[in-house]
Design a protein around this motif. Sequence first.
Motif, mmCIF file in Angstrom:
data_model
loop_
_atom_site.group_PDB
_atom_site.id
_atom_site.type_symbol
_atom_site.label_atom_id
_atom_site.label_comp_id
_atom_site.label_asym_id
_atom_site.label_seq_id
_atom_site.Cartn_x
_atom_site.Cartn_y
_atom_site.Cartn_z
ATOM 1 N N ASN A 1 47.005 46.379 39.799
ATOM 2 C CA ASN A 1 47.761 45.823 40.934
ATOM 3 C C ASN A 1 46.869 45.650 42.163
ATOM 4 O OD1 ASN A 1 50.070 45.942 39.421
ATOM 5 N ND2 ASN A 1 50.864 47.810 40.349
ATOM 6 N N VAL A 2 46.162 46.722 42.496
ATOM 7 C CA VAL A 2 45.328 46.693 43.711
ATOM 8 C C VAL A 2 44.141 45.745 43.507
ATOM 9 C CG1 VAL A 2 43.830 48.110 45.169
ATOM 10 C CG2 VAL A 2 46.076 48.966 44.488
ATOM 11 N N GLY A 3 43.563 45.777 42.294
ATOM 12 C CA GLY A 3 42.468 44.850 41.984
ATOM 13 C C GLY A 3 42.925 43.416 42.180
ATOM 14 N N GLY A 4 44.146 43.110 41.733
ATOM 15 C CA GLY A 4 44.679 41.747 41.859
ATOM 16 C C GLY A 4 44.805 41.314 43.314
ATOM 17 N N ASP A 5 45.185 42.251 44.192
ATOM 18 C CA ASP A 5 45.294 41.907 45.619
ATOM 19 C C ASP A 5 43.920 41.536 46.181
ATOM 20 O OD1 ASP A 5 47.923 42.593 45.400
ATOM 21 O OD2 ASP A 5 47.670 44.606 46.224
ATOM 22 N N MET A 6 42.913 42.306 45.749
ATOM 23 C CA MET A 6 41.573 42.054 46.298
ATOM 24 C C MET A 6 40.968 40.770 45.724
ATOM 25 S SD MET A 6 39.991 45.859 46.786
ATOM 26 C CE MET A 6 40.408 46.522 45.209
ATOM 27 N N VAL A 7 41.179 40.547 44.416
ATOM 28 C CA VAL A 7 40.667 39.297 43.828
ATOM 29 C C VAL A 7 41.348 38.105 44.520
ATOM 30 C CG1 VAL A 7 40.483 37.905 41.726
ATOM 31 C CG2 VAL A 7 40.194 40.376 41.591
ATOM 32 N N GLY B 1 29.427 42.636 41.576
ATOM 33 C CA GLY B 1 29.423 42.877 43.026
ATOM 34 C C GLY B 1 30.821 43.227 43.506
ATOM 35 N N PHE B 2 31.814 42.528 42.946
ATOM 36 C CA PHE B 2 33.197 42.799 43.327
ATOM 37 C C PHE B 2 33.585 44.232 42.961
ATOM 38 C CE2 PHE B 2 37.611 43.245 41.999
ATOM 39 C CZ PHE B 2 38.286 42.839 43.138
ATOM 40 N N PHE B 3 33.342 44.609 41.705
ATOM 41 C CA PHE B 3 33.777 45.941 41.269
ATOM 42 C C PHE B 3 33.060 47.032 42.064
ATOM 43 C CE2 PHE B 3 34.967 43.693 37.190
ATOM 44 C CZ PHE B 3 36.329 43.799 37.420
ATOM 45 N N ARG B 4 31.778 46.770 42.399
ATOM 46 C CA ARG B 4 31.044 47.768 43.173
ATOM 47 C C ARG B 4 31.686 47.923 44.561
ATOM 48 N NH1 ARG B 4 25.659 45.750 42.840
ATOM 49 N NH2 ARG B 4 25.746 46.032 40.601
ATOM 50 N N GLY B 5 31.948 46.793 45.208
ATOM 51 C CA GLY B 5 32.522 46.845 46.559
ATOM 52 C C GLY B 5 33.932 47.401 46.560
ATOM 53 N N ALA B 6 34.705 47.037 45.514
ATOM 54 C CA ALA B 6 36.129 47.398 45.490
ATOM 55 C C ALA B 6 36.370 48.827 45.028
ATOM 56 C CB ALA B 6 36.872 46.441 44.558
ATOM 57 N N LYS C 1 40.560 47.991 54.242
ATOM 58 C CA LYS C 1 39.227 48.303 54.752
ATOM 59 C C LYS C 1 38.140 47.734 53.837
ATOM 60 C CE LYS C 1 36.868 52.410 56.379
ATOM 61 N NZ LYS C 1 36.273 51.779 57.530
ATOM 62 N N VAL C 2 38.332 47.995 52.538
ATOM 63 C CA VAL C 2 37.334 47.561 51.571
ATOM 64 C C VAL C 2 37.263 46.031 51.506
ATOM 65 C CG1 VAL C 2 37.057 47.400 49.064
ATOM 66 C CG2 VAL C 2 37.351 49.619 50.126
ATOM 67 N N THR C 3 38.439 45.393 51.544
ATOM 68 C CA THR C 3 38.447 43.930 51.401
ATOM 69 C C THR C 3 37.741 43.272 52.579
ATOM 70 O OG1 THR C 3 40.562 44.194 50.312
ATOM 71 C CG2 THR C 3 39.958 41.969 50.882
ATOM 72 N N GLU C 4 37.980 43.797 53.776
ATOM 73 C CA GLU C 4 37.321 43.214 54.955
ATOM 74 C C GLU C 4 35.843 43.562 54.992
ATOM 75 O OE1 GLU C 4 39.126 44.227 58.697
ATOM 76 O OE2 GLU C 4 41.100 43.611 58.014
#
Length: 402
Positions: A372-378, A236-241, A263-266
Amino acid sequence: MPAGWPPLVRYVADPIGQLFLRLLFMLVIPLVFSALVLGVVEIGDPRSLGRIGAKTLVWILVVTSLAVTIGLVAVNLVKPGQGIAPELGQQIMAQTGERAAQIAAGREAVSGIDILLNIVPRNPVQAAANGDLIAVMFFALMFGVAATVIRSDGTRSFVATIQGVYDICLKLIDWVIRLAPYAVAALLFSITAKLGFDVLVQLARFVATVLAALAIHFFVVFPILLRTFGGMSPLGFFRGAQPALLTAFSTSSSSATLPTTLKVTEEALGVPRRVARFVCTLGATANMNGTALFEGVTVLFLAQFFGVELSLVQQVMILVLCILGGIGAAGVPGGSLPVIAMILAMFGIPPEGIGLILGVDRLLDMCRTVVNVGGDMVGSVVIGRSERGHDAEAPATAATPG
Ligand code: ASP
């Protein structure tokens, strides 16, 4: 490269890609400033701010240490630097010409106590003009804290104005993101056309080591953290991110990706706005798992190539420096290269050796920026979940339509 390609790259693919990048970069300063001021105001009282700030710091330090450790273990196991003949290495370095020397010379600019002092801008407008995001963030954080402490009519209307700036930025991002499918294709096309495939083959073991270590962090460590602490399914995370990950891959810049990340994280990952704004914005320059991992692998790779023996204690020092390097590197393409040059010089490895990897850097940059960006979202998902119990603390004044 086929004969008909260069004009196509130069006059079509490059300009489209550059236009997209410029539109994204254009939004970074207003977005970072407004997101952080609002982030701090929405968090509200200094105690909550301290709590979320401390969690973010712990997250950055722990997860970046994990990333660098994975990189260091991988490079010690594979030893990619020992397989390259010295003549071939010199030949590859000679091809990169001036650039390696420039990076090596530029390392002085990032060394010493100045790194810490430069966090505080002498002139915030100049810091913004120079794209010095850490200094802009410091200024925004201070502004946000003061706006939280004084609750006057003046500060309330200031916060409302900043909310307006943020909403306008989000609308503009909406428009810019519509260009993404074409721009990402154009960027990838021009990068592939320019990629030096010969160097890629010659440095295959180094490239494979970096990619394997990044993949372990991205596909093993992140899912474990998401499941254990974030309560979210990795799929679900990878799909949304995905939109942010794709933008990171094609732009090689955490800063240029920040609008999409927010935008994606919110919206897609459902992280509370006050947490997403704070963690993602700070994370875009301070939380770079992929970059820190890459720095560790590259320093050891070059040490192996130049025959510099590094003891375990020295490797631990490199680990610490890479964690700091992940915090200090700029979120732009090749942002980690001056940091690597600085670390190399500290351990008696020729900093010009960075020329050896320049030919493959763009490809690796694309991949490490995704991490890097994945880490911010996780991190936002995990910290957002841990803040659920504190939702009631969020001040109502800052709640506004997105
Ligand atoms: N391009 C990376 C980023 O923006 C930084 C780097 O590793 O060079 O996240």
